[in-house]
Design an enzyme around this catalytic site. Structure first.
Site, PDB file in Angstrom:
ATOM      1  N   CYS C  90       0.034 -30.830 -30.145  1.00 40.67           N
ATOM      2  CA  CYS C  90       1.208 -31.774 -30.238  1.00 40.67           C
ATOM      3  C   CYS C  90       1.244 -32.163 -31.897  1.00 40.67           C
ATOM      4  O   CYS C  90       1.574 -31.303 -32.742  1.00 40.67           O
ATOM      5  CB  CYS C  90       1.480 -32.683 -29.481  1.00 40.67           C
ATOM      6  N   HIS C 222       0.634 -30.962 -23.843  1.00 45.33           N
ATOM      7  CA  HIS C 222      -0.530 -31.928 -23.781  1.00 45.33           C
ATOM      8  C   HIS C 222      -1.436 -31.765 -22.616  1.00 45.33           C
ATOM      9  O   HIS C 222      -1.316 -32.256 -21.689  1.00 45.33           O
ATOM     10  CB  HIS C 222      -0.138 -33.500 -23.674  1.00 45.33           C
ATOM     11  N   GLU C 224      -4.479 -32.521 -22.334  1.00 48.90           N
ATOM     12  CA  GLU C 224      -5.387 -33.564 -21.897  1.00 48.90           C
ATOM     13  C   GLU C 224      -4.814 -34.718 -20.972  1.00 48.90           C
ATOM     14  O   GLU C 224      -5.436 -35.526 -20.335  1.00 48.90           O
ATOM     15  CB  GLU C 224      -6.027 -34.421 -23.141  1.00 48.90           C
TER      16      GLU C 224
END
Lengths: 784, 179, 277
Positions: C90, C222, C224
């Site tokens: 990002c 993302h 994560e």
């Protein structure tokens, strides 16, 4: 002021007897400085300091005695709210409330929560108002020593399609932008909140904001100087943005002619706040590891003057503040502006003098504050004194420019406001036409009940990686804030002005009731509540009556809805933080409807049981909890389909609410995954609740509901009397149901709600439901 | 743009220190000390293509009064480009260069065009962008100032340029005299 | 913790560093959050680098533009040149693009941009779950994607306002695909056909691009936030949604892996590290 001290500069007319000139001097000061205090209050101030007050004292006390800081109109009522329960670590009083959460890996953790309003600023400056609302509330949570793990906004806007729709649409766009720009950049997940549109908010939008945090129990920090400061010298470190004239707006010191009034606008700075929060963590870790006691407080209304006096007074101590040491971004500001300005992104820290250089090094060198924002830094600005006197000096000669007993500054003032009963219109509509397909479409695609996904799409709900159920997936957002622990937190904020307008007591009680239901529907057990009480002018007896009634309703509901783990414990649901916002009214439009907004946080021992609202499998049973009462006053059906507000609102039945909540929690515990979905009944009643459960399945399958027995009865379909709907796997619904529970239908294939003799195709409504808000507010389509 | 269409450029500034401008200036001073300006101002730029009519500026003023998204007078002030005679807080003796940065494509401009076309103000098209005011020391030759401005504008690498990424944006000097 | 040392760089304004480090650690990587100016951290010795999401310098001027010029990026550029794996997520991806590390057709030059999202009737920040396919050829070169199968559909969340990859003109269309490491797709893996499955109008439906060598990866989604199955929305369609809906308690620890875990497991795999779960 004691006789052996020199009078503060500018106040050489010290005298002890009655002063005929004092009143006119005070009136002059109040007018020239635009103070909110009354002459009576100014006289009181003069008697506290024993002379004519200095400009700094006037501004300091003006802030401390404001409604916002002193709760002077509301205090007597707020005392009636339950604030204590076994899980409460810290109730209202400091910057945020604290409750015990859980023990994980041998460490005890607390939940920290705060709730505030930023209504007036958001009406004027939507982007900055909403942004600084988040900025302020997260500071309240950070300064308890917590990491902020979520924020939510409870929004009340005017009618975007009404006569002032253009302004309202700009405000909605601006507020949503302010929220996402601040919270997303800060890295705090947005936990949803709610949004209500009503023409009564055209001139007074409400932007309530809640922040939740997580802290180690033994690392909770208090907002005052520790007792140790009596034995060892403690200093006040001011850290953050350099002080400007925020809050003074240039109006109060026209003499200081600047070419351009820079700084009058609050510019929210999530970037600086993010870096500050990281630096604060490093600072607090250092202090905890070295076993050093300290105090920490955020700067809000009243700025440095307020924070320094409160930090000292709450420990019975005093402080000497040296204004020359305060970093400023505008030269030549009058001392009362430096002391009282409301510049954002600042904290005050009380630490022993010896450790101060290390602390300042973390802020200024490790985290490079001065490089990241011009003039930002940490600096020692004062020292705490055992002598409980508040003193401010400036200049080479250390001239005293304020001196008062610290205790007197925080003592506040209090009023008993008169009230007079002013119930809302109680009339009911003469006829109640009921055409379910048309009604349901109207309700689901109207502004009141269309999907809020357009708003959520701007919010980052997943940063920090703890989010389990997002806005729209369940009645309350669920997060798992402790990696590796099964514990979850569910949080929801609610308040229905359409009920409150008819009956403010019920409005208050149902605000608690609905927030509890939303949390319980996910499988969480409520731990604590917060409230923000938004009303008109409290000096208006009918408004004050609304306020009293709403507080009474909240207190009653909280007394009924303590749902502790140990059933023999009869503690209430405690209110641990809150705020009062008065004067939400305009000269033309009158006061806003009574708008108490309540937020409830609950705990799931095992978050894997958290339930969403989406239907899961055809053939399941639909279990309804809560009888449908003929009390449609304020209902979505009346407003959208009948065009009448109604007068008979659902009565809050605390005993039933409690039984229903415990029933849901037991079903989830006993049946586990056989409870596929759970949704509370609120706006639009059973029909809209089921439609929402159906629409929530649309992205991966298409399931609907069949209701054989409701016919075309508006009470059965649309009553908003409290309740829940649960989807329970086929054949798994218990036989021995309590009297308030019954199976009302089953889950069927297809995006449909089928009654006896009618059917609604939700697929044809879906695009209107999901797109309406964006089309009106962000694309300005279909406006007349 | 049809002949009769009139283009009005509106520059909107914050009535406070603009954080983006101060970050940009400090970054340029550090990375490109030779080309960095001594002062830097930042404005939101709204290019409005107005339908024909004699009351163009009246319509622009009503439009601005209706949409606080464009100018919120509680925090911003605006000026029409071409008459930048009142830029407060600036040393007028500096050699100043105006730089317009616009995205090649952007949804914001398209959305505002759609919204304002449907309004009563006679707007045909809107283009949003950023206007930078770069001030160079008094006495700097205009050509030198413009060359330096374009150097700090066009991002070529980590070391060169900042204010625009030419892959997705255009950066043009705006000549205040010619407007 | 032993294992390959991974620096998760914290710029002023980063905000995904902790969960990113957590996701990497759960794959046996020794991930450490390193402050941008911490010269004592010895990042030269790190085996891999992650630039996490957030708003470095609050996206002032342009997302990633200011952070790209920070001194710590000198070390990242050197490491990338030496073939060490570098991942930007990002805002981290925006920094890599503004640093000229991707696509890297000519060394050090900025040849791409992450421009503002383009979508009908909407602008600004957008949060939603999207579906991705690995780019042919590229994914195989990329340590982070080394465990992805061709044709495997990966759902991940996006949350950004500037995620539209644009490439320098002059052969962008021919060169673009060579660096497109992850491509937006429909839930069934088919052509996204514009918004919403291509959520930002990105060229070539690119959600992630790498350099030509494949060791540097700039991705907008993302991973994560999808490292664990419980992070997946229960309303997601496809096999990952089915798995999520079947998730049941009790849930201790992090529970089963989510779709994003492959990015961190891929890196661990490239170092020969495997975690039994």
């Amino acid at each position: 002021m004691t006789a052996d001290r020199p009078a503060p500069a500018g106040c050489r007319d010290d005298r002890s007897g009655p002063d005929p000139g004092l009143d006119s001097a005070l009136i002059g000061e109040i007018e020239a400085r635009g103070l909110a205090m009354t002459l009576e209050e100014a006289r009181h101030l003069a008697s506290i300091v024993g002379r004519r007050p200095t400009p700094l004292e006037l501004h300091l006390f003006d802030t401390m005695w404001s409604e916002h800081c002193s709760y002077k109109s509301s205090r007597s009522q707020l005392r009636t709210l339950p604030t204590d329960a076994p899980q409460v670590v810290l109730g209202p009083g400091e910057d945020a409330g604290v409750v015990r959460l859980c023990v994980h890996d041998g460490v005890e953790y607390d939940l920290v929560i705060a709730h505030e309003s930023h209504n007036h600023p958001s009406q004027i400056l939507p982007v900055e108002g909403a942004a600084t609302g988040i900025g302020g509330i997260v500071r309240d949570v950070y300064c308890m020593g917590a990491d902020v793990i979520g924020v939510l906004d409870l929004l009340r806007f005017g009618d975007p399609l009404g006569p002032r729709g253009s302004r309202t649409r700009s405000i909605v766009r601006g507020v949503v932008e302010g929220i996402w720009q601040y919270a997303n950049a800060l890295g705090v997940p947005n936990l949803g909140g709610d949004t209500v549109f009503c023409g009564s908010y055209d001139d007074n939008c409400l932007v309530n904001v809640v922040a939740v945090g997580l802290a180690r129990h033994d690392w909770i920090v208090h907002s005052y100087v520790p007792e140790r400061a009596r034995d060892e010298e403690y200093v006040l470190i001011l850290v953050g943005k350099p002080t400007d004239d925020t809050g003074f707006g240039g109006a109060t010191f026209a003499s200081a002619v600047l070419e351009e009034q820079l700084g009058a606008v609050q510019v929210a700075d999530p970037f600086l706040k993010r870096v500050l929060s990281e630096a604060n963590r490093a600072v607090q870790r250092l202090l905890h590891e070295r076993g050093i006691e300290f105090g920490f407080k955020d700067l809000g209304a009243g700025g440095i003057a307020c924070v320094s006096s409160e930090m000292a007074a709450h420990s019975g101590m005093g402080i000497e503040l040296d204004l020359d040491r305060v970093p400023v971004s505008i030269e030549g500001l009058p001392p009362e502006v430096v002391a009282c300005a409301e510049t954002q992104e600042r904290f005050g820290l009380a630490v022993p003098r010896d450790i101060a250089p290390d602390i300042i090094g973390i802020y200024n060198d490790d985290y490079e504050l001065p490089r990241l924002f011009p003039g930002a830094r940490a600096e020692v600005v004062g020292r705490f004194t055992p002598d409980p006197v508040y003193r401010v000096t400036r200049g080479a000669g250390r001239d005293l420019i304020a001196e008062a007993p610290a205790e007197a500054i925080v003592a506040g003032v209090s009023y008993e406001r008169p009230w007079s009963e002013a119930p809302g219109d109680q009339s009911e509509p003469a006829e109640r036409a009921c055409d379910p397909p048309a009604d349901i479409e109207r309700m689901l695609t109207g502004m009141a009940c269309c999907s809020r996904s357009a708003i959520w799409s701007y919010y980052d709900s997943e940063v920090q990686g703890n989010t389990m159920l997002r806005p729209g997936e369940s009645d309350a957002v669920v997060i798992r804030p402790l990696p590796g622990s099964s514990v979850g937190i569910a949080i929801s904020g609610d308040g229905n002005p359409f009920i409150g307008r008819i009956d403010p007591f019920q409005g208050g009680a149902h605000a608690v009731g609905e927030a509890v239901r939303n949390v319980v529907a996910t499988g969480a057990r409520p731990m604590c509540a917060t409230d923000c009480l938004n009303f008109g002018n409290p000096e208006d007896p009918s408004v004050f009556w609304q306020f009293r009634e709403s507080v009474r309703g909240i207190a009653h509901a909280c007394e009924c809805l303590g749902l502790p783990d140990v059933s023999e414990c009869e503690a209430p649901l405690p209110i641990v933080s809150g705020n009062v916002s008065f004067y939400n009214q305009s000269p033309g439009g009158g006061p806003i409807p009574p708008s108490p907004i309540v937020c409830v946080a609950g705990r799931l021992d095992d978050a894997s049981h958290a339930r969403g609202i989406g239907l899961r499998s055809a053939g399941s049973s639909l279990l309804l909890l809560g009888e449908r009462m003929d009390a449609l006053g304020g209902s979505l059906y009346y407003r959208e389909c009948i065009g009448h507000a109604g007068g008979r609102v659902p009565g809050f039945d605390g005993t039933l609410e409690r039984k229903m909540a415990l029933c849901v929690l037991e079903l989830l515990r006993d049946l586990g995954d056989d409870v596929h979905a759970c949704h509370d009944i609120s706006e639009g009643g059973l029909a809209v609740a089921l439609a929402e459960m159906s629409l929530a399945s649309r992205s991966w399958t298409c399931l609907g509901a069949e209701l054989p027995d409701t016919g075309r009865d508006p009470v059965a379909l649309y009553s908003e009397s409290p309740g829940y709907v649960l989807e329970i796997a086929q054949g798994r619904c218990p036989e021995d149901l309590p009297p308030f529970a019954r199976v009302v239908g089953r889950v069927v294939e297809g995006l449909v709600i089928r009654g006896s003799g009618w059917s609604v195709d939700l697929e044809s409504i879906a695009s209107g439901h999901f797109d309406r808000l964006a089309s009106v507010v962000w694309r300005e389509e279909g406006l007349t | 743009m049809s002949e009769a269409t009139r283009r009005v450029m509106i520059a909107v500034r914050l009535k406070a220190v603009d954080p983006a401008a101060s970050t940009a200036l400090s970054t340029l001073r550090r990375t490109m000390p030779g080309e960095a300006p001594v002062s830097l101002g930042r404005y939101d730029l709204w290019e409005l293509e107005m339908s024909p009519g004699t009351d163009t500026m009246d319509r622009v003023r009503s439009l601005i009064a209706s949409y606080t998204d464009i100018v919120n007078p509680n925090k911003q002030s605006w000026m029409k480009l071409g008459h930048p005679d009142s830029v407060p807080g600036e040393d007028r003796s500096q050699t100043r260069v105006w730089l317009v940065v616009k995205d090649h494509d952007d949804s914001r401009s398209e959305n505002w065009s759609r919204i304002l076309r449907a309004s009563r103000f006679g707007v045909r098209r809107v283009q949003c962008g950023v206007l930078w005011r770069l001030g160079y020391p008094p006495g700097t030759a205009r050509e030198v100032a413009e060359e330096n401005a374009m150097a700090v504008a066009l991002t070529r690498s980590r070391r060169v340029g900042l204010l625009a990424n030419p892959v997705s944006q255009e950066a043009k000097l705006y000549d205040e005299a010619s407007s | 913790m032993s294992g390959p040392l991974v620096a998760v760089l914290q710029f002023p304004g980063s905000n995904c560093e902790y969960e990113t480090a957590r996701a990497a650690r759960s794959q046996g990587l020794d991930a450490r959050v390193v402050r941008w100016n911490d010269r004592s951290a010895g990042i030269e010795a790190c085996d891999a680098f992650i630039l996490p999401g957030g708003f470095s310098f609050q996206d002032r001027v342009r997302a990633g533009a200011v952070a790209a010029k920070e001194a710590v990026m000198d070390a990242v550029v050197r490491a990338a040149g030496a073939g060490k794996p570098v991942l930007g997520i990002c805002n981290g991806a925006q920094i890599l693009v503004e640093s000229g590390l991707v696509p890297g057709w000519s060394a050090g030059n900025v040849e791409a941009a992450l421009a503002g999202n383009m979508s009908p009737g909407r602008s600004g920040y957008l949060s939603r779950w999207i579906y991705l396919l690995p780019g042919q050829e590229v994914a195989a070169r990329c340590p982070w994607l080394s465990l992805m199968e061709p044709g495997q559909v990966l759902p991940l969340p996006i949350a950004h306002a500037e995620g539209r990859f644009v490439f320098a003109t002059g052969g962008a269309s021919s060169r673009g695909p060579q660096v497109t490491a992850l491509r937006y797709c429909a839930p069934d893996g088919g052509d996204p056909g514009g918004f919403p499955w291509n959520p930002n109008g990105s060229c070539d439906d690119a959600a992630a691009i790498s350099n030509m060598e494949g060791n540097v990866l700039a991705m907008m989604p993302h991973p994560e936030r999808a490292a664990c199955l419980w992070q997946v929305p229960p309303s997601l369609c496809g096999p990952w949604g089915d798995r999520r809906r079947a998730l049941s308690g009790p849930m201790e620890g992090t529970g089963p892996e989510g779709p994003g875990a492959t990015v961190f497991a891929g890196l661990a795999n490239s170092f020969g590290v495997r975690v039994d779960r």
